[in-house]
Motif scaffolding. Structure first.
Motif, PDB file in Angstrom:
ATOM      1  N   GLN A   1      -8.991 -14.639  29.583  1.00 41.94           N
ATOM      2  CA  GLN A   1      -9.882 -14.975  28.468  1.00 41.94           C
ATOM      3  C   GLN A   1      -9.198 -15.921  27.471  1.00 41.94           C
ATOM      4  O   GLN A   1      -9.803 -16.868  26.976  1.00 41.94           O
ATOM      5  N   LEU A   2      -7.912 -15.666  27.233  1.00 39.57           N
ATOM      6  CA  LEU A   2      -7.178 -16.527  26.297  1.00 39.57           C
ATOM      7  C   LEU A   2      -7.164 -17.969  26.771  1.00 39.57           C
ATOM      8  O   LEU A   2      -7.318 -18.905  25.994  1.00 39.57           O
ATOM      9  N   PHE A   3      -6.950 -18.131  28.078  1.00 37.96           N
ATOM     10  CA  PHE A   3      -6.855 -19.475  28.642  1.00 37.96           C
ATOM     11  C   PHE A   3      -8.205 -19.984  29.147  1.00 37.96           C
ATOM     12  O   PHE A   3      -8.268 -21.011  29.809  1.00 37.96           O
ATOM     13  N   ASN A   4      -9.258 -19.233  28.835  1.00 38.51           N
ATOM     14  CA  ASN A   4     -10.602 -19.606  29.278  1.00 38.51           C
ATOM     15  C   ASN A   4     -10.723 -19.810  30.781  1.00 38.51           C
ATOM     16  O   ASN A   4     -11.346 -20.771  31.241  1.00 38.51           O
ATOM     17  N   ILE A   5     -10.093 -18.916  31.538  1.00 42.13           N
ATOM     18  CA  ILE A   5     -10.182 -19.010  33.000  1.00 42.13           C
ATOM     19  C   ILE A   5     -11.223 -18.001  33.456  1.00 42.13           C
ATOM     20  O   ILE A   5     -11.165 -16.827  33.078  1.00 42.13           O
ATOM     21  N   HIS A   6     -12.161 -18.466  34.254  1.00 41.65           N
ATOM     22  CA  HIS A   6     -13.221 -17.552  34.695  1.00 41.65           C
ATOM     23  C   HIS A   6     -12.783 -16.793  35.934  1.00 41.65           C
ATOM     24  O   HIS A   6     -12.353 -17.374  36.920  1.00 41.65           O
ATOM     25  N   LEU A   7     -12.874 -15.473  35.891  1.00 44.86           N
ATOM     26  CA  LEU A   7     -12.569 -14.660  37.071  1.00 44.86           C
ATOM     27  C   LEU A   7     -13.870 -14.048  37.571  1.00 44.86           C
ATOM     28  O   LEU A   7     -14.556 -13.363  36.824  1.00 44.86           O
ATOM     29  N   GLY A   8     -14.182 -14.288  38.835  1.00 44.06           N
ATOM     30  CA  GLY A   8     -15.426 -13.736  39.389  1.00 44.06           C
ATOM     31  C   GLY A   8     -15.230 -12.320  39.898  1.00 44.06           C
ATOM     32  O   GLY A   8     -14.089 -11.831  39.953  1.00 44.06           O
ATOM     33  N   PRO A   9     -16.328 -11.667  40.293  1.00 43.92           N
ATOM     34  CA  PRO A   9     -16.244 -10.293  40.797  1.00 43.92           C
ATOM     35  C   PRO A   9     -15.272 -10.129  41.974  1.00 43.92           C
ATOM     36  O   PRO A   9     -14.647  -9.089  42.117  1.00 43.92           O
ATOM     37  N   SER A  10     -15.106 -11.186  42.795  1.00 43.74           N
ATOM     38  CA  SER A  10     -14.186 -11.037  43.936  1.00 43.74           C
ATOM     39  C   SER A  10     -12.757 -10.869  43.424  1.00 43.74           C
ATOM     40  O   SER A  10     -11.927 -10.219  44.069  1.00 43.74           O
ATOM     41  N   ALA A  11     -12.480 -11.462  42.271  1.00 45.09           N
ATOM     42  CA  ALA A  11     -11.125 -11.327  41.717  1.00 45.09           C
ATOM     43  C   ALA A  11     -10.894  -9.917  41.173  1.00 45.09           C
ATOM     44  O   ALA A  11      -9.757  -9.455  41.108  1.00 45.09           O
ATOM     45  N   TYR A  12     -11.970  -9.242  40.812  1.00 48.76           N
ATOM     46  CA  TYR A  12     -11.808  -7.910  40.210  1.00 48.76           C
ATOM     47  C   TYR A  12     -11.180  -6.913  41.188  1.00 48.76           C
ATOM     48  O   TYR A  12     -10.300  -6.142  40.829  1.00 48.76           O
ATOM     49  N   GLY A  13     -11.685  -6.933  42.432  1.00 49.13           N
ATOM     50  CA  GLY A  13     -11.143  -6.022  43.437  1.00 49.13           C
ATOM     51  C   GLY A  13      -9.663  -6.311  43.682  1.00 49.13           C
ATOM     52  O   GLY A  13      -8.832  -5.401  43.758  1.00 49.13           O
TER      53      GLY A  13
ATOM     54  N   GLY B   1       8.859  -2.179  31.791  1.00 44.89           N
ATOM     55  CA  GLY B   1       8.856  -2.416  33.238  1.00 44.89           C
ATOM     56  C   GLY B   1       7.506  -2.959  33.708  1.00 44.89           C
ATOM     57  O   GLY B   1       7.436  -3.845  34.562  1.00 44.89           O
ATOM     58  N   GLY B   2       6.429  -2.458  33.129  1.00 45.10           N
ATOM     59  CA  GLY B   2       5.080  -2.842  33.539  1.00 45.10           C
ATOM     60  C   GLY B   2       4.738  -4.282  33.200  1.00 45.10           C
ATOM     61  O   GLY B   2       3.955  -4.934  33.908  1.00 45.10           O
ATOM     62  N   THR B   3       5.324  -4.789  32.128  1.00 44.92           N
ATOM     63  CA  THR B   3       5.032  -6.173  31.743  1.00 44.92           C
ATOM     64  C   THR B   3       5.818  -7.139  32.624  1.00 44.92           C
ATOM     65  O   THR B   3       5.346  -8.231  32.942  1.00 44.92           O
ATOM     66  N   ILE B   4       6.984  -6.704  33.062  1.00 47.50           N
ATOM     67  CA  ILE B   4       7.760  -7.547  33.983  1.00 47.50           C
ATOM     68  C   ILE B   4       6.984  -7.643  35.313  1.00 47.50           C
ATOM     69  O   ILE B   4       6.819  -8.720  35.879  1.00 47.50           O
ATOM     70  N   MET B   5       6.454  -6.510  35.773  1.00 50.86           N
ATOM     71  CA  MET B   5       5.703  -6.487  37.030  1.00 50.86           C
ATOM     72  C   MET B   5       4.335  -7.163  36.908  1.00 50.86           C
ATOM     73  O   MET B   5       3.698  -7.482  37.908  1.00 50.86           O
ATOM     74  N   LEU B   6       3.914  -7.388  35.668  1.00 49.91           N
ATOM     75  CA  LEU B   6       2.642  -8.073  35.453  1.00 49.91           C
ATOM     76  C   LEU B   6       2.684  -9.459  36.110  1.00 49.91           C
ATOM     77  O   LEU B   6       1.650  -9.992  36.527  1.00 49.91           O
ATOM     78  N   ALA B   7       3.887 -10.013  36.240  1.00 53.68           N
ATOM     79  CA  ALA B   7       4.040 -11.330  36.878  1.00 53.68           C
ATOM     80  C   ALA B   7       3.429 -11.305  38.275  1.00 53.68           C
ATOM     81  O   ALA B   7       2.779 -12.265  38.703  1.00 53.68           O
ATOM     82  N   PHE B   8       3.617 -10.201  38.965  1.00 50.55           N
ATOM     83  CA  PHE B   8       3.072 -10.080  40.317  1.00 50.55           C
ATOM     84  C   PHE B   8       1.541 -10.074  40.273  1.00 50.55           C
ATOM     85  O   PHE B   8       0.880 -10.810  41.004  1.00 50.55           O
ATOM     86  N   VAL B   9       0.981  -9.270  39.385  1.00 48.37           N
ATOM     87  CA  VAL B   9      -0.486  -9.162  39.291  1.00 48.37           C
ATOM     88  C   VAL B   9      -1.087 -10.526  38.930  1.00 48.37           C
ATOM     89  O   VAL B   9      -2.070 -10.966  39.536  1.00 48.37           O
ATOM     90  N   LEU B  10      -0.490 -11.186  37.963  1.00 48.76           N
ATOM     91  CA  LEU B  10      -1.023 -12.490  37.540  1.00 48.76           C
ATOM     92  C   LEU B  10      -0.975 -13.491  38.677  1.00 48.76           C
ATOM     93  O   LEU B  10      -1.909 -14.269  38.886  1.00 48.76           O
ATOM     94  N   SER B  11       0.125 -13.453  39.433  1.00 53.26           N
ATOM     95  CA  SER B  11       0.255 -14.456  40.492  1.00 53.26           C
ATOM     96  C   SER B  11      -0.729 -14.188  41.629  1.00 53.26           C
ATOM     97  O   SER B  11      -1.222 -15.123  42.248  1.00 53.26           O
ATOM     98  N   VAL B  12      -1.044 -12.913  41.884  1.00 57.03           N
ATOM     99  CA  VAL B  12      -1.996 -12.610  42.964  1.00 57.03           C
ATOM    100  C   VAL B  12      -3.365 -13.210  42.654  1.00 57.03           C
ATOM    101  O   VAL B  12      -4.028 -13.772  43.526  1.00 57.03           O
ATOM    102  N   VAL B  13      -3.783 -13.104  41.386  1.00 55.55           N
ATOM    103  CA  VAL B  13      -5.099 -13.654  41.057  1.00 55.55           C
ATOM    104  C   VAL B  13      -5.016 -15.080  40.521  1.00 55.55           C
ATOM    105  O   VAL B  13      -6.028 -15.653  40.114  1.00 55.55           O
ATOM    106  N   GLY B  14      -3.811 -15.647  40.515  1.00 51.77           N
ATOM    107  CA  GLY B  14      -3.652 -17.051  40.130  1.00 51.77           C
ATOM    108  C   GLY B  14      -3.774 -17.318  38.638  1.00 51.77           C
ATOM    109  O   GLY B  14      -4.298 -18.353  38.221  1.00 51.77           O
ATOM    110  N   LEU B  15      -3.284 -16.398  37.829  1.00 52.04           N
ATOM    111  CA  LEU B  15      -3.321 -16.619  36.380  1.00 52.04           C
ATOM    112  C   LEU B  15      -1.967 -17.145  35.898  1.00 52.04           C
ATOM    113  O   LEU B  15      -0.942 -16.885  36.525  1.00 52.04           O
TER     114      LEU B  15
END
Ligand code: ASP
Length: 419
Positions: free
Chosen positions: A321-333, A352-366
């Motif tokens: 939302q901050l970067f105005n990137i649209h994530l569709g329902p397929s990205a939610y799963g 620890g969770g914020t360091i691992m956030l890098a993985f989550v962001l990269s999976v959905v391309g954020l």
């Protein structure tokens, strides 16, 4: 001293230390308005807190090894062990997916990042995220020395289980070792209790640092994110865990009463691993049998993090939302799935969770710059998610007790029997 007051003595001391720290931090803000001029002084206060985290990190790998190995070695019946491990897998996955879903709902309903304009610090460099097979392999370290680090915790768990099983396999000759493992794990837990008496001072230091460094920002732009994050995390805590313990045959009132102490300790130390002895003592007071919580709680502290899964999904949406990137329902799963994996791989240490956030962001391309943005609010977000991570381990332990066909022990736990 009154028994209850005695139990909460440490928690009260931590609370006072932290509040006092916030106050002094505020005085610093008023007394030295320039953040740059304040920084060298504040660094000392942060060091007071960091000493505590370092002491604790030092002991985490050995605690994981001895608590799990001794619990496994004490189980003479391989079937029971197998059942516990299978249910751990099922229940921990289900509750973490529910947690991640709350994060999705919160992020979509409250849209905390909409209209907030934040830019990452210029000196920030994004960490390189791991990819699929790399994540899987990271659970299996080949070098024993790596088991002694926070990142090697998963391999340490595997080693501890194998060790415990092998002790039972050598039969009667293994008895002495099993007793020894138990004794050492009790001693280590005592060490954590001793270290914990430094916690009020450490929290004082962190309080000063937190207020003097982030105070104004946290009250402003990030408020909406924290509000939504806290609301959803509390819903998960009260609603989901009430249902989980009810299914396990325990009254939610008793659960929340016994969980109060580890909740506050986890909240203030921001580490599920540090909280381990307190969580195990609470599980015991809830009536969970030793051979169950001896396995479910230490493994849970390392892999079961509902609060973290929730936070990782909500942060990803916040960043989009901050970067105005649209994530569709397929990205939610994908988001929910990656947060499930990400929370398992998260180390049970502060942030620890914020360091691992890098993985989550990269999976959905954020954009990975999001990590730097989240770091600013992390001390506050981390506190609650850690408390909920730890509470989830105990709620699930209650249910697992029932699922494997055992009963919760009734009646009070004597002081002697407390961990
Ligand atoms: N601090 C958390 C814990 O120890 C992990 C995280 O940062 O999400 O449970």
């Amino acid at each position: 001293m009154n028994g209850r007051l005695k139990r909460y003595k440490l928690v009260i001391a931590i609370g006072i230390g932290f509040l006092f720290g916030l106050l002094i931090g505020y005085a610093f803000m008023v007394g030295i308005p320039s953040a740059e001029q304040r920084a060298p002084y504040i660094a000392w206060f942060k060091a007071i807190g960091d000493i505590f985290v370092r002491l604790v990190k030092m002991i985490i790998p050995v605690i994981i090894f001895f608590t799990i190995a001794s619990a496994v070695a004490s189980i003479r019946n391989a079937k029971v062990l197998g059942k516990i491990l299978v249910w751990i897998l099922v229940i921990y996955i289900i509750t973490s997916i529910i947690g991640a879903t709350w994060g999705l709902i919160g992020g979509l309903v409250f849209k905390p990042g909409a209209g907030v304009n934040l830019t990452p610090p210029s000196d920030y460099t994004a960490p390189t995220p791991m990819k699929g097979p790399e994540i899987l392999l990271s659970f299996f370290k080949s070098d024993f020395s790596q088991l002694l680090t926070a990142k090697g915790a998963m391999t340490m768990i595997i080693f501890a289980i194998l060790f415990g099983v092998a002790v039972t396999l050598v039969g009667d000759r293994g008895r002495k070792i099993a007793d020894g493992l138990k004794l050492i794990s009790d001693i280590l837990i005592k060490i954590v209790r001793i270290i914990m008496w430094y916690a009020p001072i450490a929290l004082f230091g962190y309080g000063v640092w937190l207020m003097a460094t982030y105070g104004p920002k946290i009250l402003g732009a990030y408020g909406k994110f924290l509000g939504a994050d806290y609301l959803m995390t509390f819903i998960h805590f009260f609603l989901v865990y009430s249902i989980v313990v009810l299914l396990g045959g325990l009254s939610p009132l008793k659960f929340f009463k016994e969980q109060a102490e580890p909740f506050i300790i986890a909240y203030s130390t921001r580490s599920s691993a540090v909280n381990l002895p307190f969580n195990m003592a609470a599980a015991k007071r809830m009536g969970v049998p030793d051979e169950v919580f001896g396995i479910t709680v230490p493994i849970g502290a390392t892999v079961n993090m509902d609060g973290t899964a929730l936070y990782q999904v909500m942060s990803a949406l916040f960043i989009a939302q901050l970067f105005n990137i649209h994530l569709g329902p397929s990205a939610y799963g994908l988001l929910i799935f990656s947060a499930l994996v990400g929370s398992v791989a998260t180390a049970a240490i502060p942030s620890g969770g914020t360091i691992m956030l890098a993985f989550v962001l990269s999976v959905v391309g954020l954009p990975l710059e999001g990590i730097a943005i989240m770091m600013a609010v992390d001390p506050i977000a981390d506190a609650l998610r850690t408390a909920v991570n730890a509470s989830g381990d105990n709620a699930c332990s209650v249910l697992i007790t029932r699922l494997i066909g055992m009963k919760l022990r009734k009646g009070p736990v004597t002081e002697e029997a407390e961990l």
